[in-house]
Scaffold this motif. Structure first.
Motif, short mmCIF file in Angstrom:
data_model
loop_
_atom_site.label_atom_id
_atom_site.label_comp_id
_atom_site.label_asym_id
_atom_site.label_seq_id
_atom_site.Cartn_x
_atom_site.Cartn_y
_atom_site.Cartn_z
N SER A 170 -42.19 -22.45 16.65
CA SER A 170 -40.89 -22.09 17.21
C SER A 170 -39.73 -22.41 16.28
CB SER A 170 -40.67 -22.81 18.55
OG SER A 170 -40.58 -24.22 18.35
N ALA A 171 -40.01 -23.07 15.15
CA ALA A 171 -38.95 -23.39 14.19
C ALA A 171 -38.43 -22.10 13.56
CB ALA A 171 -39.48 -24.33 13.11
N ASP A 187 -36.12 -31.57 10.78
CA ASP A 187 -36.35 -32.89 11.34
C ASP A 187 -35.78 -32.99 12.76
OD1 ASP A 187 -37.38 -35.64 10.54
OD2 ASP A 187 -35.38 -36.16 11.27
N GLU A 188 -34.59 -32.44 12.96
CA GLU A 188 -33.97 -32.45 14.29
C GLU A 188 -34.77 -31.60 15.27
OE1 GLU A 188 -31.48 -34.26 15.50
OE2 GLU A 188 -31.33 -35.29 13.56
N HIS A 189 -35.30 -30.48 14.78
CA HIS A 189 -36.08 -29.59 15.64
C HIS A 189 -37.35 -30.28 16.14
CE1 HIS A 189 -38.11 -25.96 17.08
NE2 HIS A 189 -39.16 -26.33 16.35
N LEU A 190 -37.99 -31.06 15.28
CA LEU A 190 -39.28 -31.67 15.64
C LEU A 190 -39.16 -32.99 16.38
CD1 LEU A 190 -41.94 -31.20 12.82
CD2 LEU A 190 -41.73 -30.01 14.99
N LYS A 191 -38.00 -33.62 16.32
CA LYS A 191 -37.85 -34.95 16.92
C LYS A 191 -38.31 -35.04 18.37
CE LYS A 191 -34.40 -37.57 14.31
NZ LYS A 191 -33.01 -38.09 14.29
N PRO A 192 -37.97 -34.07 19.24
CA PRO A 192 -38.42 -34.19 20.63
C PRO A 192 -39.93 -34.13 20.80
CG PRO A 192 -36.63 -32.59 20.42
CD PRO A 192 -37.10 -32.91 19.04
N LEU A 207 -43.66 -26.06 5.07
CA LEU A 207 -42.67 -24.99 5.21
C LEU A 207 -42.42 -24.36 3.85
CD1 LEU A 207 -39.74 -26.11 7.54
CD2 LEU A 207 -41.58 -24.52 8.04
N VAL A 208 -42.50 -23.04 3.78
CA VAL A 208 -42.24 -22.34 2.51
C VAL A 208 -41.27 -21.20 2.76
CG1 VAL A 208 -44.49 -22.90 1.51
CG2 VAL A 208 -44.23 -20.81 2.85
N GLN A 209 -40.53 -20.84 1.74
CA GLN A 209 -39.54 -19.78 1.85
C GLN A 209 -40.20 -18.43 1.55
OE1 GLN A 209 -36.25 -20.18 -0.84
NE2 GLN A 209 -34.80 -19.21 0.55
N THR A 210 -40.16 -17.53 2.52
CA THR A 210 -40.77 -16.21 2.39
C THR A 210 -39.88 -15.16 3.03
OG1 THR A 210 -42.99 -17.18 2.48
CG2 THR A 210 -42.83 -14.81 2.87
N ASN A 211 -39.52 -14.13 2.25
CA ASN A 211 -38.71 -13.02 2.77
C ASN A 211 -37.44 -13.49 3.48
OD1 ASN A 211 -40.65 -11.14 1.86
ND2 ASN A 211 -41.84 -11.37 3.75
N GLY A 212 -36.74 -14.42 2.85
CA GLY A 212 -35.46 -14.87 3.37
C GLY A 212 -35.53 -15.81 4.55
N GLN A 213 -36.71 -16.38 4.82
CA GLN A 213 -36.83 -17.32 5.94
C GLN A 213 -37.92 -18.34 5.63
OE1 GLN A 213 -37.20 -15.36 9.68
NE2 GLN A 213 -36.81 -17.19 10.88
N TYR A 214 -37.79 -19.53 6.21
CA TYR A 214 -38.81 -20.55 6.04
C TYR A 214 -39.89 -20.35 7.09
CZ TYR A 214 -36.19 -23.17 2.57
OH TYR A 214 -35.55 -23.56 1.41
#
Length: 299
Positions: A170-171, A187-192, A207-214
Protein backbone atom coordinates in the motif's frame (compact mmCIF):
# COMPACT_ATOMS: atom_id res chain seq x y z
CA UNK A 1 37.90 0.01 10.02
CA UNK A 2 34.73 -1.85 8.99
CA UNK A 3 32.46 0.90 10.37
CA UNK A 4 34.31 3.46 8.23
CA UNK A 5 33.70 1.32 5.15
CA UNK A 6 30.02 1.00 6.01
CA UNK A 7 29.57 4.73 6.47
CA UNK A 8 31.30 5.40 3.18
CA UNK A 9 29.07 2.91 1.37
CA UNK A 10 25.84 4.24 2.87
CA UNK A 11 26.68 7.84 2.01
CA UNK A 12 27.70 7.18 -1.58
CA UNK A 13 25.44 4.22 -2.54
CA UNK A 14 26.81 0.96 -4.00
CA UNK A 15 29.36 1.51 -6.75
CA UNK A 16 29.87 -2.12 -7.70
CA UNK A 17 27.66 -3.21 -10.60
CA UNK A 18 25.87 -6.56 -10.37
CA UNK A 19 27.75 -9.31 -12.19
CA UNK A 20 24.91 -11.41 -13.56
CA UNK A 21 24.80 -15.05 -14.47
CA UNK A 22 24.95 -14.76 -18.26
CA UNK A 23 22.83 -17.86 -18.91
CA UNK A 24 19.26 -16.56 -18.88
CA UNK A 25 17.58 -19.96 -19.30
CA UNK A 26 16.61 -22.14 -16.34
CA UNK A 27 18.96 -25.04 -15.62
CA UNK A 28 18.05 -28.46 -14.26
CA UNK A 29 20.50 -30.12 -11.89
CA UNK A 30 18.84 -33.52 -12.27
CA UNK A 31 15.47 -34.64 -13.54
CA UNK A 32 14.16 -35.07 -9.99
CA UNK A 33 15.47 -31.73 -8.73
CA UNK A 34 13.84 -28.29 -8.99
CA UNK A 35 14.39 -26.24 -12.12
CA UNK A 36 16.97 -23.64 -11.21
CA UNK A 37 17.03 -19.94 -12.06
CA UNK A 38 19.98 -17.64 -12.90
CA UNK A 39 20.46 -15.48 -9.83
CA UNK A 40 21.57 -11.85 -9.75
CA UNK A 41 24.71 -11.35 -7.68
CA UNK A 42 27.74 -9.20 -6.87
CA UNK A 43 31.17 -10.73 -6.46
CA UNK A 44 34.04 -8.95 -4.75
CA UNK A 45 37.42 -10.32 -5.81
CA UNK A 46 39.92 -11.74 -3.37
CA UNK A 47 42.44 -14.50 -2.71
CA UNK A 48 41.92 -17.95 -4.17
CA UNK A 49 43.74 -19.50 -1.21
CA UNK A 50 40.93 -18.74 1.28
CA UNK A 51 37.36 -20.08 1.17
CA UNK A 52 35.06 -17.38 -0.24
CA UNK A 53 32.20 -15.96 1.82
CA UNK A 54 28.60 -15.98 0.58
CA UNK A 55 25.91 -13.78 2.15
CA UNK A 56 22.26 -14.87 1.81
CA UNK A 57 19.59 -12.29 2.67
CA UNK A 58 16.32 -12.86 4.49
CA UNK A 59 12.70 -12.80 3.39
CA UNK A 60 11.53 -9.57 1.65
CA UNK A 61 15.11 -8.33 1.23
CA UNK A 62 17.88 -8.50 -1.40
CA UNK A 63 21.66 -8.67 -1.83
CA UNK A 64 22.15 -4.96 -1.06
CA UNK A 65 21.31 -5.52 2.60
CA UNK A 66 24.74 -7.13 3.09
CA UNK A 67 26.80 -4.98 0.72
CA UNK A 68 28.50 -2.93 3.44
CA UNK A 69 29.38 -6.07 5.39
CA UNK A 70 30.62 -7.76 2.20
CA UNK A 71 32.95 -4.86 1.37
CA UNK A 72 34.28 -4.70 4.92
CA UNK A 73 34.85 -8.45 5.06
CA UNK A 74 36.65 -8.47 1.70
CA UNK A 75 38.85 -5.60 2.90
CA UNK A 76 39.71 -7.13 6.27
CA UNK A 77 40.16 -10.78 5.26
CA UNK A 78 41.20 -10.63 1.60
CA UNK A 79 38.56 -13.22 0.73
CA UNK A 80 36.24 -13.26 -2.24
CA UNK A 81 32.75 -12.26 -1.08
CA UNK A 82 29.50 -12.98 -2.90
CA UNK A 83 26.08 -11.42 -2.27
CA UNK A 84 23.06 -12.97 -3.99
CA UNK A 85 19.42 -12.17 -4.72
CA UNK A 86 17.26 -15.22 -3.97
CA UNK A 87 14.57 -16.14 -6.47
CA UNK A 88 11.50 -13.89 -6.13
CA UNK A 89 13.67 -11.17 -4.60
CA UNK A 90 15.68 -8.22 -5.92
CA UNK A 91 16.86 -8.61 -9.50
CA UNK A 92 16.58 -12.40 -9.66
CA UNK A 93 13.79 -14.06 -11.67
CA UNK A 94 10.43 -14.95 -10.18
CA UNK A 95 9.04 -18.46 -9.85
CA UNK A 96 5.96 -20.05 -8.27
CA UNK A 97 8.33 -22.52 -6.55
CA UNK A 98 9.49 -20.79 -3.34
CA UNK A 99 10.82 -23.91 -1.63
CA UNK A 100 14.12 -24.05 0.22
CA UNK A 101 15.10 -26.97 -2.00
CA UNK A 102 14.68 -24.76 -5.08
CA UNK A 103 16.64 -21.90 -3.51
CA UNK A 104 19.42 -24.29 -2.51
CA UNK A 105 19.51 -25.69 -6.05
CA UNK A 106 19.80 -22.17 -7.50
CA UNK A 107 22.74 -21.46 -5.24
CA UNK A 108 24.49 -24.76 -6.01
CA UNK A 109 24.46 -23.97 -9.73
CA UNK A 110 25.74 -20.43 -9.19
CA UNK A 111 28.56 -21.49 -6.85
CA UNK A 112 29.62 -24.19 -9.29
CA UNK A 113 29.72 -21.78 -12.25
CA UNK A 114 31.73 -19.22 -10.29
CA UNK A 115 34.07 -21.83 -8.81
CA UNK A 116 33.34 -20.71 -5.25
CA UNK A 117 33.29 -24.01 -3.36
CA UNK A 118 33.88 -24.90 -0.65
CA UNK A 119 32.60 -21.61 0.76
CA UNK A 120 31.52 -19.99 4.02
CA UNK A 121 27.73 -19.56 3.98
CA UNK A 122 26.25 -16.73 6.09
CA UNK A 123 22.46 -16.64 5.90
CA UNK A 124 19.94 -14.49 7.72
CA UNK A 125 16.44 -15.84 8.42
CA UNK A 126 15.20 -17.26 5.08
CA UNK A 127 18.80 -17.13 3.83
CA UNK A 128 19.89 -19.04 6.92
CA UNK A 129 17.46 -21.84 6.16
CA UNK A 130 18.65 -21.92 2.55
CA UNK A 131 22.25 -22.15 3.79
CA UNK A 132 21.35 -24.97 6.18
CA UNK A 133 19.52 -26.83 3.41
CA UNK A 134 22.55 -26.65 1.13
CA UNK A 135 24.94 -27.68 3.91
CA UNK A 136 22.81 -30.72 4.76
CA UNK A 137 22.42 -31.68 1.10
CA UNK A 138 26.00 -31.05 0.00
CA UNK A 139 28.29 -30.72 3.03
CA UNK A 140 31.38 -30.91 0.81
CA UNK A 141 30.43 -27.52 -0.71
CA UNK A 142 30.42 -25.71 2.65
CA UNK A 143 33.57 -24.87 4.60
CA UNK A 144 31.74 -23.15 7.46
CA UNK A 145 28.15 -22.17 8.16
CA UNK A 146 26.58 -19.19 9.97
CA UNK A 147 22.85 -19.09 10.62
CA UNK A 148 21.67 -15.63 11.70
CA UNK A 149 18.65 -15.77 14.04
CA UNK A 150 16.89 -18.74 12.48
CA UNK A 151 16.47 -22.41 13.35
CA UNK A 152 15.95 -25.37 11.01
CA UNK A 153 12.91 -26.17 13.17
CA UNK A 154 9.64 -24.31 13.77
CA UNK A 155 9.24 -21.95 16.70
CA UNK A 156 5.71 -22.10 18.11
CA UNK A 157 5.56 -18.39 18.89
CA UNK A 158 7.33 -17.22 15.73
CA UNK A 159 5.99 -13.79 14.76
CA UNK A 160 3.71 -13.59 11.72
CA UNK A 161 6.10 -11.76 9.43
CA UNK A 162 3.73 -12.02 6.48
CA UNK A 163 1.35 -9.49 8.02
CA UNK A 164 3.54 -6.71 6.64
CA UNK A 165 2.74 -7.55 3.00
CA UNK A 166 -0.42 -5.40 2.77
CA UNK A 167 1.39 -2.48 4.40
CA UNK A 168 4.30 -2.74 1.98
CA UNK A 169 2.04 -3.02 -1.08
CA UNK A 170 0.00 0.00 0.00
CA UNK A 171 3.05 2.30 0.11
CA UNK A 172 2.65 4.96 -2.60
CA UNK A 173 5.83 7.01 -2.86
CA UNK A 174 6.64 9.29 -5.83
CA UNK A 175 10.00 8.81 -7.49
CA UNK A 176 10.92 12.51 -7.65
CA UNK A 177 11.94 12.74 -3.98
CA UNK A 178 15.38 12.60 -2.42
CA UNK A 179 16.63 9.47 -0.71
CA UNK A 180 16.21 11.06 2.72
CA UNK A 181 12.66 12.20 1.92
CA UNK A 182 11.67 8.74 0.73
CA UNK A 183 13.18 7.17 3.83
CA UNK A 184 11.18 9.48 6.11
CA UNK A 185 7.87 8.97 4.27
CA UNK A 186 8.33 5.20 4.15
CA UNK A 187 9.23 5.03 7.82
CA UNK A 188 6.11 6.99 8.81
CA UNK A 189 3.96 4.79 6.57
CA UNK A 190 5.18 1.57 8.21
CA UNK A 191 5.21 2.73 11.84
CA UNK A 192 1.60 1.67 12.60
CA UNK A 193 2.32 -1.84 11.28
CA UNK A 194 5.99 -2.40 12.22
CA UNK A 195 7.12 -1.11 15.61
CA UNK A 196 10.79 -2.11 15.31
CA UNK A 197 12.77 0.60 13.50
CA UNK A 198 15.46 -1.88 12.43
CA UNK A 199 12.83 -3.95 10.60
CA UNK A 200 11.49 -0.82 8.89
CA UNK A 201 15.03 -0.02 7.78
CA UNK A 202 15.40 -3.61 6.56
CA UNK A 203 12.23 -3.34 4.46
CA UNK A 204 13.26 0.04 3.05
CA UNK A 205 16.19 -1.73 1.42
CA UNK A 206 13.79 -3.41 -1.03
CA UNK A 207 12.25 -0.18 -2.35
CA UNK A 208 13.55 0.67 -5.83
CA UNK A 209 12.79 3.51 -8.22
CA UNK A 210 10.97 2.31 -11.35
CA UNK A 211 9.07 4.37 -13.94
CA UNK A 212 8.92 7.46 -11.75
CA UNK A 213 7.76 5.69 -8.59
CA UNK A 214 9.23 3.64 -5.76
CA UNK A 215 8.08 0.03 -5.82
CA UNK A 216 8.68 -3.01 -3.61
CA UNK A 217 10.99 -5.38 -5.50
CA UNK A 218 9.62 -8.59 -4.02
CA UNK A 219 7.29 -11.17 -5.55
CA UNK A 220 4.87 -10.85 -2.65
CA UNK A 221 2.03 -12.84 -4.27
CA UNK A 222 4.07 -16.04 -4.67
CA UNK A 223 5.66 -15.66 -1.25
CA UNK A 224 2.25 -15.19 0.38
CA UNK A 225 0.80 -18.25 -1.37
CA UNK A 226 3.64 -20.44 -0.11
CA UNK A 227 4.14 -18.78 3.26
CA UNK A 228 3.75 -22.06 5.14
CA UNK A 229 6.96 -23.34 3.52
CA UNK A 230 8.97 -20.48 5.01
CA UNK A 231 7.69 -21.18 8.50
CA UNK A 232 7.97 -24.98 8.32
CA UNK A 233 10.97 -27.02 9.42
CA UNK A 234 13.53 -28.10 6.83
CA UNK A 235 12.27 -31.28 5.18
CA UNK A 236 15.58 -33.09 4.77
CA UNK A 237 17.60 -35.81 6.43
CA UNK A 238 21.32 -35.40 6.75
CA UNK A 239 24.15 -34.08 8.90
CA UNK A 240 26.53 -31.19 8.33
CA UNK A 241 29.74 -31.96 10.25
CA UNK A 242 31.57 -28.66 9.67
CA UNK A 243 31.98 -25.65 11.99
CA UNK A 244 28.61 -23.97 12.50
CA UNK A 245 27.60 -20.80 14.31
CA UNK A 246 24.02 -19.98 15.32
CA UNK A 247 24.09 -16.24 15.94
CA UNK A 248 20.91 -15.11 17.67
CA UNK A 249 19.21 -12.35 19.56
CA UNK A 250 18.84 -12.91 23.30
CA UNK A 251 15.63 -14.92 23.93
CA UNK A 252 14.98 -15.06 20.20
CA UNK A 253 11.57 -16.53 19.28
CA UNK A 254 13.18 -17.79 16.07
CA UNK A 255 15.83 -19.91 17.85
CA UNK A 256 14.50 -20.91 21.28
CA UNK A 257 16.88 -22.80 23.53
CA UNK A 258 14.54 -25.80 23.36
CA UNK A 259 15.75 -26.28 19.76
CA UNK A 260 19.41 -26.60 20.70
CA UNK A 261 19.50 -30.42 21.26
CA UNK A 262 17.80 -31.16 17.91
CA UNK A 263 19.98 -28.61 16.12
CA UNK A 264 23.06 -30.42 17.49
CA UNK A 265 21.85 -33.64 15.87
CA UNK A 266 21.86 -31.97 12.45
CA UNK A 267 24.91 -29.79 13.09
CA UNK A 268 27.06 -31.62 15.68
CA UNK A 269 29.76 -28.90 15.66
CA UNK A 270 27.22 -26.10 16.22
CA UNK A 271 27.87 -23.42 18.78
CA UNK A 272 25.44 -20.75 19.87
CA UNK A 273 26.15 -17.08 20.43
CA UNK A 274 23.61 -14.49 21.55
CA UNK A 275 23.81 -10.72 21.12
CA UNK A 276 21.64 -8.82 23.61
CA UNK A 277 19.05 -6.37 22.31
CA UNK A 278 19.86 -7.22 18.69
CA UNK A 279 16.35 -7.97 17.44
CA UNK A 280 15.79 -10.26 14.49
CA UNK A 281 17.76 -8.07 12.04
CA UNK A 282 21.03 -8.40 13.94
CA UNK A 283 23.23 -6.97 11.18
CA UNK A 284 21.21 -3.73 11.18
CA UNK A 285 20.55 -3.25 14.88
CA UNK A 286 24.00 -4.41 16.12
CA UNK A 287 26.29 -4.11 13.07
CA UNK A 288 29.59 -3.94 14.94
CA UNK A 289 28.79 -6.93 17.15
CA UNK A 290 27.60 -8.84 14.09
CA UNK A 291 30.84 -8.22 12.21
CA UNK A 292 32.98 -9.01 15.26
CA UNK A 293 31.20 -12.35 15.62
CA UNK A 294 31.72 -13.23 11.95
CA UNK A 295 35.40 -12.27 11.99
CA UNK A 296 36.02 -14.27 15.17
CA UNK A 297 34.30 -17.30 13.67
CA UNK A 298 36.35 -17.09 10.48
CA UNK A 299 39.60 -16.85 12.43
Amino acid sequence: MWQWVKNLWVSSCPRISPIRDVDSSPVTLRSNRPRTLPLSYRLLDGLDTLPPVVFLHGLFSNKNIFQAEAEALALETGRKVLTVDARNHGESPHSPDCSYEAMSADLQVLLSKLGLTPCVLIGHSMGGKTAMMLALQKPELVDRLVSVDISPLVAKDMPNIFKIIPAMKSANIPGNLSHSQVSKIFDEHLKPFVKDSSIRQYLFNSLVQTNGQYVWKVNAENLWQQKEQFLDKLQIQGVYPGPTLFLTNHNSPFVPSSHYPKIKLLFPEARFQTIPDAGHIIHIKKPQEFMDSILNFLS
